[in-house]
Every structure is written in C-alpha cells, then in structure tokens.
Design an enzyme around this catalytic site. Structure first.
Site, PDB file in Angstrom:
ATOM      1  N   ARG A  14       0.827  -1.216   0.000  1.00 62.39           N
ATOM      2  CA  ARG A  14       0.000   0.000   0.000  1.00 62.39           C
ATOM      3  C   ARG A  14       0.859   1.263   0.000  1.00 62.39           C
ATOM      4  O   ARG A  14       0.517   2.260  -0.642  1.00 62.39           O
ATOM      5  CB  ARG A  14      -0.906  -0.017   1.238  1.00 62.39           C
ATOM      6  CG  ARG A  14      -1.875   1.157   1.328  1.00 62.39           C
ATOM      7  CD  ARG A  14      -2.468   1.239   2.719  1.00 62.39           C
ATOM      8  NE  ARG A  14      -3.636   2.085   2.811  1.00 62.39           N
ATOM      9  CZ  ARG A  14      -4.149   2.507   3.953  1.00 62.39           C
ATOM     10  NH1 ARG A  14      -3.595   2.150   5.098  1.00 62.39           N
ATOM     11  NH2 ARG A  14      -5.229   3.283   3.970  1.00 62.39           N
ATOM     12  N   SER A  77      -7.087   6.783   0.362  1.00 61.91           N
ATOM     13  CA  SER A  77      -6.761   5.360   0.320  1.00 61.91           C
ATOM     14  C   SER A  77      -7.618   4.701   1.382  1.00 61.91           C
ATOM     15  O   SER A  77      -7.492   4.993   2.576  1.00 61.91           O
ATOM     16  CB  SER A  77      -5.271   5.138   0.603  1.00 61.91           C
ATOM     17  OG  SER A  77      -4.969   3.765   0.638  1.00 61.91           O
ATOM     18  N   SER A  78      -8.527   3.830   0.957  1.00 58.70           N
ATOM     19  CA  SER A  78      -9.495   3.236   1.885  1.00 58.70           C
ATOM     20  C   SER A  78      -8.817   2.320   2.894  1.00 58.70           C
ATOM     21  O   SER A  78      -7.691   1.864   2.701  1.00 58.70           O
ATOM     22  CB  SER A  78     -10.539   2.446   1.100  1.00 58.70           C
ATOM     23  OG  SER A  78     -11.269   3.273   0.229  1.00 58.70           O
ATOM     24  N   MET A  79      -9.535   2.036   3.983  1.00 56.07           N
ATOM     25  CA  MET A  79      -9.041   1.085   4.977  1.00 56.07           C
ATOM     26  C   MET A  79      -8.723  -0.244   4.305  1.00 56.07           C
ATOM     27  O   MET A  79      -9.552  -0.772   3.548  1.00 56.07           O
ATOM     28  CB  MET A  79     -10.098   0.858   6.056  1.00 56.07           C
ATOM     29  CG  MET A  79     -10.395   2.041   6.920  1.00 56.07           C
ATOM     30  SD  MET A  79     -11.794   1.720   8.043  1.00 56.07           S
ATOM     31  CE  MET A  79     -11.102   0.392   9.051  1.00 56.07           C
ATOM     32  N   PRO A  80      -7.556  -0.825   4.532  1.00 57.75           N
ATOM     33  CA  PRO A  80      -7.248  -2.127   3.935  1.00 57.75           C
ATOM     34  C   PRO A  80      -8.294  -3.198   4.228  1.00 57.75           C
ATOM     35  O   PRO A  80      -8.587  -4.037   3.368  1.00 57.75           O
ATOM     36  CB  PRO A  80      -5.889  -2.476   4.555  1.00 57.75           C
ATOM     37  CG  PRO A  80      -5.255  -1.144   4.792  1.00 57.75           C
ATOM     38  CD  PRO A  80      -6.379  -0.245   5.216  1.00 57.75           C
TER      39      PRO A  80
END
Length: 367
Positions: A14, A77-80
C-alpha cells in the site's frame, strides 16, 4: 481472505501508492488529525501507511502541497480491511474481466492486476491528475491495468462486457450503464446510500439472465467519498428558516435523540434514509439532550427537534412536507420490523431506476 487475494496483498505494498503527505481519518495522539509527511517524519508515515486506517490524499478536488486540509476530502486510500472485504464480495477469479470505477491512488487497481493480470482490468478515474499519478505508481511496481480518464458513471463501453464492476466512490444513484456493460450473472459491487446521511452500504448486485436488471443484498455498512456529480450540496439554513419559528407548527415527540443514531456505521441513520427521500439532516445528541435539523431537498420544507434531558423532544415543522413526521414514522416502521440491520436490505436496479427492499425483492421499502 482466499489464498489468491492473500498473495496479491503480500505482493502489492500500500505504501507504494501513497503520496508524501496524507491525513489519517480520525487520527488522534501524536498527529492530532493533522497531516503526516514522509519527508519530515518517515517512521510515523510508514506506521500509518501500514495501519488499517483510511488516509485522505486530496482535498477539494485539487492536489495541494500546503499541509492544510481543505473544506471537503475528495480522495483517499481506503481502509485495507474495507478493500479486502469488497474484493472478497466481488468474488473475482482468474480469467475474469473487471471494470473499476474510481482509480484513486491506484492501490486497488494494482491488487486486481496482481490477481488477474493488467489486460483484464480497466480502471476509470474522473480526475486526470489522480489518473496520471496512479499510472506512474503502477508502472513503478510493474503492473499495467488500463487506466482511463473519464466519467466512470458512464462505465467504459469499449471494454464491455465485464464479469465484474467494482466501485470505489459512494453513490446516490446506480447508473444503469453498469448493468448494461456487465454480462448476465456478473456482479456490480458499489457503495450506495441516500442524502439523509453520508453513510453507505455495499450493494452486491447480480445481473439477471436477460441482462435487464441487477439485484442483491447489501453486504455491510461503509462510508466512501461521493462521486463528484452525486455529492450533496448542503442546504443553506437561512434559505429555509427565514424567521424563528415563523409559521412552523409545534408539537412534541417521545422519540429520544439517541434512538436516531449517532454516526455509527449501519445504524438508524443509514436505514432511515431508505424511507425518507430527498431529505438531508444533521444531529447532535449528548447526555440525553440534543438537536436535529431536517431539510427537504426538493422544496423548502424543514423540521427542527430539540431535546432537553428527561423531557420530550420539542418539534417544529414548516413547509409542504412534515419531515419529522416522516422520520418518526420511518423509525417506528423499522422498530416494528425488529430493527433489521443493513444486511437484511437489498437493492434492485433496472432501466426505470432503483428499488430498495427488505429480505426479498418483492417486499419493497416505500421511498
């Protein structure tokens, strides 16, 4: 997580898809909600990059390097964990072709390309600056999905039909174009909600055998940044309430502020919006008291409710709609159904629009 996705997450870092500066969502402690900058504090930057936290990467549709947040966060960047759960729900397998709507940083595009190969993935991004940044990051890690600059709400007919469509922005209307561009039996996975609340639910829609519609349940609550053309323009209070209370009708309610929700994912705020159309609201509830405002989006109707600890709520309503009456009736219907969670609701999309239902497509929720 299936072995195939575990391998993709192991292979795609990421951090390789993040800018030098970002804002952790809800960050506390040493960041205080301020920007984290790799150039100034690389250890903190990498700790946040490896965390299960949403990271804001753009404000007000512009890439600024001032370190000062803007009015509206517009890319992240969304939560993994959210990315992983949506990829699980997508049920994608090698040999399938995927359309992604909303490239953003490019990390989700990279995960899809690592699993399926670049030629099988088309990603559409409305912001040309974000698209170019994502291309550079993808090239740097040796992954080459097709990144297209355009309006993802139109899909990308040139690559259709797709086996899967996955959407990384919140919606208030699901475009029928996505149904048309997905093969029968294929899946459209998209965060959907109403203007009543910023919350969304992931709709997992399976395209019918005749290709004329798509339907399915919500898999869980989320909150995504909204598609640019579907963002709520927040009502101006002074255009609704010109004098207080003016001609507003007064009454009382036994419903407590806390029963309307307090911002928690998947609670009443998300579900009440399914039954109260064209309405936006704000709510502050604390220690048995609170205040809520409701605004009609297609007229100048408004309602206000004020609660004092230990007393019924004081209600004022004005305009052609009685918005509080609608909200209270929706809450009581929801309570009578056993306070169902979001996973019991579903959505059907066809050429005429969309319909929300409870438990089964024939049990439509009135909106």
């Amino acid at each position: 997580m299936s072995p195939g996705w575990a391998e993709a997450f192991d292979a795609v870092d990421r951090a390789a898809f993040l800018p030098d500066r970002f804002w952790p969502h809800g960050a506390t402690g040493e960041t205080g909600g301020t920007a984290v900058d790799r150039r100034a504090d690389p250890d903190t930057w990498y700790r946040w990059a490896d965390s299960d936290t949403a990271l804001t990467t753009q404000w007000d549709d512009a890439t600024a390097d001032t370190g000062v947040p803007g009015e509206v966060s517009t890319s992240s960047s969304s939560m993994p964990s959210v990315v992983a759960s949506m990829l699980r729900d997508l049920d994608v397998r090698p040999g399938m072709r995927v359309l992604e709507v909303g490239t953003g940083t490019g990390w989700s595009s990279a995960l899809l390309a690592a699993r399926l190969g670049g030629d099988a993935v088309t990603s559409v991004e409305v912001d040309p600056v974000l698209a170019e940044q994502a291309r550079r990051r993808l090239d740097a890690v040796g992954l080459h999905p097709h990144v297209i600059v355009g309006d993802g709400l139109l899909g990308h007919p040139g690559g259709a039909p797709y086996d899967r469509v996955v959407v990384t922005c919140g919606l208030r209307q699901v475009p029928y174009a996505w149904v048309e561009q997905t093969r029968p039996g294929g899946i459209v996975l998209a965060p959907w909600g109403t203007d009543y609340s910023p919350q969304d639910a992931v709709a997992r829609l399976v395209v019918s055998e005749d290709g004329a519609s798509a339907a399915g349940r919500f898999t869980g609550p989320v909150q995504f940044m909204k598609a640019r053309s579907q963002r709520l323009v927040w009502p101006r209070h002074d255009e609704y309430v010109r004098e207080w209370p003016g001609e507003a009708v007064g009454s009382a309610t036994e419903l407590a502020a806390e029963e309307l929700g307090g911002g928690g994912f998947g609670g009443p705020e998300l579900l009440l919006g399914l039954m109260v159309p064209a309405c936006a609201h704000s709510l502050r509830a604390q220690d048995g008291g609170g205040i809520a405002w409701f605004y009609g989006l297609d007229d100048r109707s408004w309602a206000a409710v004020r609660w004092e600890p230990g007393a019924p709520g004081e209600v004022w309503q004005s305009g052609p709609r009685r918005l509080w009456d609608e909200v209270e009736a929706a809450w009581r219907w929801w309570a009578e159904q056993g306070r169902p969670g979001v996973e019991r609701f579903g959505l059907t999309v066809d050429a005429s629009g969309h319909r929300v239902w409870l438990d089964a497509p024939g049990n439509r929720v009135a909106r």
